[in-house]
Design a protein around this motif. Structure first.
Motif, PDB file in Angstrom:
ATOM      1  N   TYR A 241       0.840  -1.204   0.000  1.00 51.47           N
ATOM      2  CA  TYR A 241       0.000   0.000   0.000  1.00 51.47           C
ATOM      3  C   TYR A 241       0.876   1.257   0.000  1.00 51.47           C
ATOM      4  O   TYR A 241       0.651   2.186  -0.781  1.00 51.47           O
ATOM      5  CB  TYR A 241      -0.900  -0.028   1.232  1.00 51.47           C
ATOM      6  N   ASP A 242       1.872   1.280   0.878  1.00 51.25           N
ATOM      7  CA  ASP A 242       2.744   2.461   0.978  1.00 51.25           C
ATOM      8  C   ASP A 242       3.703   2.550  -0.207  1.00 51.25           C
ATOM      9  O   ASP A 242       4.051   3.652  -0.646  1.00 51.25           O
ATOM     10  CB  ASP A 242       3.525   2.431   2.296  1.00 51.25           C
ATOM     11  N   TRP A 243       4.149   1.414  -0.717  1.00 52.77           N
ATOM     12  CA  TRP A 243       5.092   1.436  -1.849  1.00 52.77           C
ATOM     13  C   TRP A 243       4.406   1.927  -3.123  1.00 52.77           C
ATOM     14  O   TRP A 243       4.981   2.722  -3.874  1.00 52.77           O
ATOM     15  CB  TRP A 243       5.679   0.043  -2.074  1.00 52.77           C
ATOM     16  N   LEU A 244       3.169   1.480  -3.349  1.00 46.23           N
ATOM     17  CA  LEU A 244       2.434   1.928  -4.538  1.00 46.23           C
ATOM     18  C   LEU A 244       2.157   3.423  -4.481  1.00 46.23           C
ATOM     19  O   LEU A 244       2.093   4.086  -5.521  1.00 46.23           O
ATOM     20  CB  LEU A 244       1.126   1.146  -4.670  1.00 46.23           C
ATOM     21  N   ASP A 245       1.960   3.944  -3.286  1.00 47.20           N
ATOM     22  CA  ASP A 245       1.841   5.391  -3.054  1.00 47.20           C
ATOM     23  C   ASP A 245       0.831   6.046  -4.002  1.00 47.20           C
ATOM     24  O   ASP A 245       1.134   7.018  -4.703  1.00 47.20           O
ATOM     25  CB  ASP A 245       3.221   6.046  -3.210  1.00 47.20           C
ATOM     26  N   ILE A 246      -0.387   5.509  -4.006  1.00 41.85           N
ATOM     27  CA  ILE A 246      -1.461   6.084  -4.819  1.00 41.85           C
ATOM     28  C   ILE A 246      -2.038   7.267  -4.049  1.00 41.85           C
ATOM     29  O   ILE A 246      -2.689   7.078  -3.013  1.00 41.85           O
ATOM     30  CB  ILE A 246      -2.541   5.031  -5.116  1.00 41.85           C
ATOM     31  N   SER A 247      -1.795   8.468  -4.529  1.00 43.68           N
ATOM     32  CA  SER A 247      -2.057   9.687  -3.751  1.00 43.68           C
ATOM     33  C   SER A 247      -3.498   9.801  -3.271  1.00 43.68           C
ATOM     34  O   SER A 247      -3.741  10.087  -2.089  1.00 43.68           O
ATOM     35  CB  SER A 247      -1.658  10.924  -4.550  1.00 43.68           C
ATOM     36  N   TRP A 248      -4.483   9.593  -4.158  1.00 42.38           N
ATOM     37  CA  TRP A 248      -5.878   9.758  -3.742  1.00 42.38           C
ATOM     38  C   TRP A 248      -6.263   8.724  -2.690  1.00 42.38           C
ATOM     39  O   TRP A 248      -7.044   9.007  -1.772  1.00 42.38           O
ATOM     40  CB  TRP A 248      -6.821   9.680  -4.943  1.00 42.38           C
ATOM     41  N   LEU A 249      -5.685   7.522  -2.796  1.00 41.47           N
ATOM     42  CA  LEU A 249      -5.996   6.463  -1.846  1.00 41.47           C
ATOM     43  C   LEU A 249      -5.380   6.776  -0.479  1.00 41.47           C
ATOM     44  O   LEU A 249      -6.022   6.610   0.565  1.00 41.47           O
ATOM     45  CB  LEU A 249      -5.455   5.131  -2.376  1.00 41.47           C
ATOM     46  N   LYS A 250      -4.134   7.277  -0.479  1.00 41.58           N
ATOM     47  CA  LYS A 250      -3.470   7.600   0.786  1.00 41.58           C
ATOM     48  C   LYS A 250      -4.066   8.844   1.430  1.00 41.58           C
ATOM     49  O   LYS A 250      -4.004   9.002   2.657  1.00 41.58           O
ATOM     50  CB  LYS A 250      -1.967   7.769   0.566  1.00 41.58           C
ATOM     51  N   ASN A 251      -4.643   9.724   0.617  1.00 43.50           N
ATOM     52  CA  ASN A 251      -5.353  10.860   1.196  1.00 43.50           C
ATOM     53  C   ASN A 251      -6.631  10.403   1.898  1.00 43.50           C
ATOM     54  O   ASN A 251      -7.088  11.028   2.849  1.00 43.50           O
ATOM     55  CB  ASN A 251      -5.711  11.880   0.108  1.00 43.50           C
ATOM     56  N   TYR A 252      -7.160   9.298   1.414  1.00 45.10           N
ATOM     57  CA  TYR A 252      -8.380   8.752   1.997  1.00 45.10           C
ATOM     58  C   TYR A 252      -8.080   7.978   3.281  1.00 45.10           C
ATOM     59  O   TYR A 252      -8.818   8.044   4.254  1.00 45.10           O
ATOM     60  CB  TYR A 252      -9.059   7.839   0.976  1.00 45.10           C
ATOM     61  N   TYR A 253      -6.970   7.227   3.257  1.00 46.17           N
ATOM     62  CA  TYR A 253      -6.551   6.468   4.445  1.00 46.17           C
ATOM     63  C   TYR A 253      -5.045   6.270   4.390  1.00 46.17           C
ATOM     64  O   TYR A 253      -4.491   5.896   3.359  1.00 46.17           O
ATOM     65  CB  TYR A 253      -7.252   5.108   4.520  1.00 46.17           C
ATOM     66  N   ASN A 254      -4.393   6.513   5.539  1.00 45.15           N
ATOM     67  CA  ASN A 254      -2.934   6.448   5.578  1.00 45.15           C
ATOM     68  C   ASN A 254      -2.483   5.710   6.821  1.00 45.15           C
ATOM     69  O   ASN A 254      -2.924   6.011   7.932  1.00 45.15           O
ATOM     70  CB  ASN A 254      -2.356   7.872   5.568  1.00 45.15           C
ATOM     71  N   PHE A 255      -1.588   4.726   6.651  1.00 45.80           N
ATOM     72  CA  PHE A 255      -1.061   3.984   7.793  1.00 45.80           C
ATOM     73  C   PHE A 255      -0.044   4.800   8.592  1.00 45.80           C
ATOM     74  O   PHE A 255       0.302   4.431   9.711  1.00 45.80           O
ATOM     75  CB  PHE A 255      -0.419   2.668   7.331  1.00 45.80           C
ATOM     76  N   GLY A 256       0.456   5.889   8.020  1.00 42.84           N
ATOM     77  CA  GLY A 256       1.323   6.793   8.758  1.00 42.84           C
ATOM     78  C   GLY A 256       2.810   6.588   8.605  1.00 42.84           C
ATOM     79  O   GLY A 256       3.599   7.148   9.368  1.00 42.84           O
ATOM     80  N   PHE A 257       3.234   5.799   7.616  1.00 42.84           N
ATOM     81  CA  PHE A 257       4.655   5.481   7.469  1.00 42.84           C
ATOM     82  C   PHE A 257       5.366   6.341   6.420  1.00 42.84           C
ATOM     83  O   PHE A 257       6.403   5.940   5.879  1.00 42.84           O
ATOM     84  CB  PHE A 257       4.832   4.000   7.117  1.00 42.84           C
ATOM     85  N   ASP A 258       4.847   7.510   6.134  1.00 43.07           N
ATOM     86  CA  ASP A 258       5.465   8.370   5.116  1.00 43.07           C
ATOM     87  C   ASP A 258       6.901   8.730   5.462  1.00 43.07           C
ATOM     88  O   ASP A 258       7.736   8.907   4.566  1.00 43.07           O
ATOM     89  CB  ASP A 258       4.646   9.654   4.942  1.00 43.07           C
ATOM     90  N   HIS A 259       7.217   8.866   6.754  1.00 42.15           N
ATOM     91  CA  HIS A 259       8.581   9.247   7.139  1.00 42.15           C
ATOM     92  C   HIS A 259       9.596   8.121   6.924  1.00 42.15           C
ATOM     93  O   HIS A 259      10.791   8.327   7.100  1.00 42.15           O
ATOM     94  CB  HIS A 259       8.620   9.737   8.587  1.00 42.15           C
ATOM     95  N   PHE A 260       9.114   6.924   6.559  1.00 41.04           N
ATOM     96  CA  PHE A 260      10.026   5.830   6.220  1.00 41.04           C
ATOM     97  C   PHE A 260      10.401   5.832   4.737  1.00 41.04           C
ATOM     98  O   PHE A 260      11.242   5.049   4.309  1.00 41.04           O
ATOM     99  CB  PHE A 260       9.400   4.482   6.601  1.00 41.04           C
ATOM    100  N   ASN A 261       9.726   6.691   3.951  1.00 43.72           N
ATOM    101  CA  ASN A 261      10.035   6.839   2.526  1.00 43.72           C
ATOM    102  C   ASN A 261      10.046   5.501   1.785  1.00 43.72           C
ATOM    103  O   ASN A 261      11.010   5.143   1.109  1.00 43.72           O
ATOM    104  CB  ASN A 261      11.398   7.532   2.357  1.00 43.72           C
ATOM    105  N   ILE A 262       8.942   4.777   1.908  1.00 41.89           N
ATOM    106  CA  ILE A 262       8.840   3.460   1.275  1.00 41.89           C
ATOM    107  C   ILE A 262       8.409   3.567  -0.182  1.00 41.89           C
ATOM    108  O   ILE A 262       8.577   2.630  -0.958  1.00 41.89           O
ATOM    109  CB  ILE A 262       7.843   2.574   2.066  1.00 41.89           C
ATOM    110  N   SER A 263       7.859   4.696  -0.596  1.00 45.85           N
ATOM    111  CA  SER A 263       7.287   4.869  -1.932  1.00 45.85           C
ATOM    112  C   SER A 263       8.222   4.433  -3.056  1.00 45.85           C
ATOM    113  O   SER A 263       9.440   4.609  -2.973  1.00 45.85           O
ATOM    114  CB  SER A 263       6.906   6.340  -2.133  1.00 45.85           C
ATOM    115  N   TRP A 264       7.630   3.887  -4.112  1.00 44.41           N
ATOM    116  CA  TRP A 264       8.397   3.460  -5.289  1.00 44.41           C
ATOM    117  C   TRP A 264       9.141   4.637  -5.925  1.00 44.41           C
ATOM    118  O   TRP A 264      10.161   4.440  -6.578  1.00 44.41           O
ATOM    119  CB  TRP A 264       7.472   2.814  -6.326  1.00 44.41           C
TER     120      TRP A 264
END
Length: 467
Positions: A241-264
């Motif tokens: 979920y975090d790696w795919l980093d689909i912006s509209w989906l993460k704006n809707y619900y976020n697990f909170g791991f953005d500071h780990f920079n997992i995004s593709w």
């Protein structure tokens, strides 16, 4: 012998399959309900929008609540705050019962430490600073989201806050208060424990839960996961979920791991592989919520947390079990949410493995069998481990005993872990009784200097606080 082992393995796999399907269906139900509600609301606004008198009403409302300290509702694991999942409310709309309630959106799976840091900056303002030492040790960025001016920038000892935490949210508040006492926020050296006026816990995760072991945490250390378990499935889903980093989906619900920079966008395929095999990311360093919810993890956390003499503490511990002929069993079928029924039964029969050292001296399985499907009742009443904090058991709200700060007042309520969140219809009148009691106590009975003046009320003489 081989046949017995084979049968046990089959039963474990069947249980894993059932648990996974039930949780997946419930997650899909919540998500689809939020989307349907959001679409319905937008359609209604488009068809029946009206701007008559709106600005004036908002202005009057704002001026009426300026003198009130906020009541901050802090969600638990897999929770969400205002602005996520459309118009869905984690607290079942309870925030509408008072004129000044804040519902922050914190990481739903991030560690209690990270969530406490984020909660501070959400209120006070500024860019989240997780701390240099912690960030280095856990392998994530030191700085996170920027909250600008914050929701309550005047927050200090003279303008304290009421906190209400559900599940892990209660422990987040305790960690935040300790951080305030320790002056742990760089650039805010004036903080102290008196910035918190009261703490109310709903099914609070104070001393850990045996459910973490049923879901896949190892009993040996309370930190690592079994190779095949529900939490491993969850881990893989969260990473994707975090790696795919689909912006509209993460704006809707976020697990909170953005500071780990997992995004593709930053790690590529190599980063995904590293996370999945356990080389990097929150699950590799242990900087996520589940290790904090094991009994061992809670012991470690609690060893640094205090109950402060000038803060009022309240706790509602929930249970859906009863004792029959010396055995602990679920208290019924209809009153327990389908997602929790299996776990209520499993937790009521829990035994710590005999070949593993108990999590603390004096541990007894029987004391941990009463539960609400997610937390053990003994864990929710008040902080007990490694040192028991001052507490007082209250049977009924009608027992109007004079309240004292520095003591955990607690009640046992017949409910499962999610009775008082998301779907208020499940709780019925009990929902209103609980939240009305909480908000009334915050507004009328808990204060340090003089009672606050509510909107459209004249100041009144101070009185003794009551439960």
């Amino acid at each position: 012998m081989m046949m017995k082992l084979w049968m046990v393995a089959c039963l474990q796999l069947a249980e894993l399959f059932v648990s996974s399907v039930v949780h997946l269906i419930y997650g899909f139900y919540i998500f689809s309900t939020a989307v349907a509600g959001d679409v319905s609301q937008k359609l209604s606004d488009y068809l029946f929008k009206s701007n008559v008198g709106g600005g004036e009403t908002d202005q009057i409302s704002q001026s009426n609540v300026d003198g009130l300290p906020p009541i901050v509702l802090v969600h638990g694991i897999f929770g969400f705050g205002k602005g996520r999942l459309g118009g869905l409310s984690y607290f079942g709309g309870a925030e509408k019962k008072d004129e000044r309630v804040l519902v922050p959106d914190l990481g739903s799976l991030t560690s209690i430490y990270d969530r406490a840091r984020e909660l501070f900056y959400y209120l006070k303002g500024g860019r989240v600073d997780f701390g240099e030492e912690h960030s280095e040790a856990c392998g994530h960025s030191r700085f996170g989201r920027d909250y600008g001016n914050g929701q309550y920038p005047e927050w200090d000892e003279d303008h304290p806050i009421h906190f209400v935490g559900h599940s892990a949210g209660a422990q987040v508040v305790r960690v935040l208060q300790q951080m305030l006492a320790d002056k742990a926020f760089e650039g805010f050296e004036e903080t102290n424990e008196n910035w918190v006026l009261s703490v109310t816990s709903l099914s609070g995760a104070f001393n850990g839960t045996t459910r973490t072991y049923l879901d896949g945490m190892r009993t040996e250390d309370g930190i690592s996961m079994k190779p095949i378990c529900l939490l491993q499935i969850c881990r893989i889903g969260v990473i994707m979920y975090d790696w795919l980093d689909i912006s509209w989906l993460k704006n809707y619900y976020n697990f909170g791991f953005d500071h780990f920079n997992i995004s593709w966008k930053t790690t590529g395929v190599r980063g995904l592989v590293d996370c999945l095999v356990g080389n990097t990311g929150p699950f590799a360093t242990g900087d996520w919520i589940l290790p904090d919810l094991t009994i061992q993890g809670s012991l470690s956390l609690n060893s640094n947390l205090q109950t402060f003499p000038s803060t009022y503490y309240f706790s509602y511990a929930t249970k859906r079990t009863r004792r029959i002929m010396g055995m602990t069993v679920p208290s019924g079928v209809l009153g327990i949410h389908p997602m929790l029924f299996l776990r209520v039964f499993q937790m009521s029969q829990w035994r710590f493995p005999q070949d593993v050292s108990p999590p603390y001296k004096g541990y007894r399985d029987e004391e941990w069998q009463e539960n609400d499907g997610a937390m053990n009742t003994i864990s929710m009443t008040h902080p007990r481990l490694p040192v028991e904090h001052p507490s007082r058991f209250i049977r009924s709200d009608s027992e109007c005993q004079t309240l004292q700060p520095g003591i955990w007042y607690y009640k046992i309520v017949e409910a499962d872990h999610i009775t008082f969140i998301v779907n208020r219809e499940r709780a019925g009148v009990q929902f209103d009784l609980i939240y009305d009691s909480i908000f009334q106590r915050c507004r009328k009975h808990v204060f340090r200097k003089i009672p606050q003046t509510l909107p459209n009320q004249s100041p009144r003489a101070p009185s003794s606080p009551h439960w």
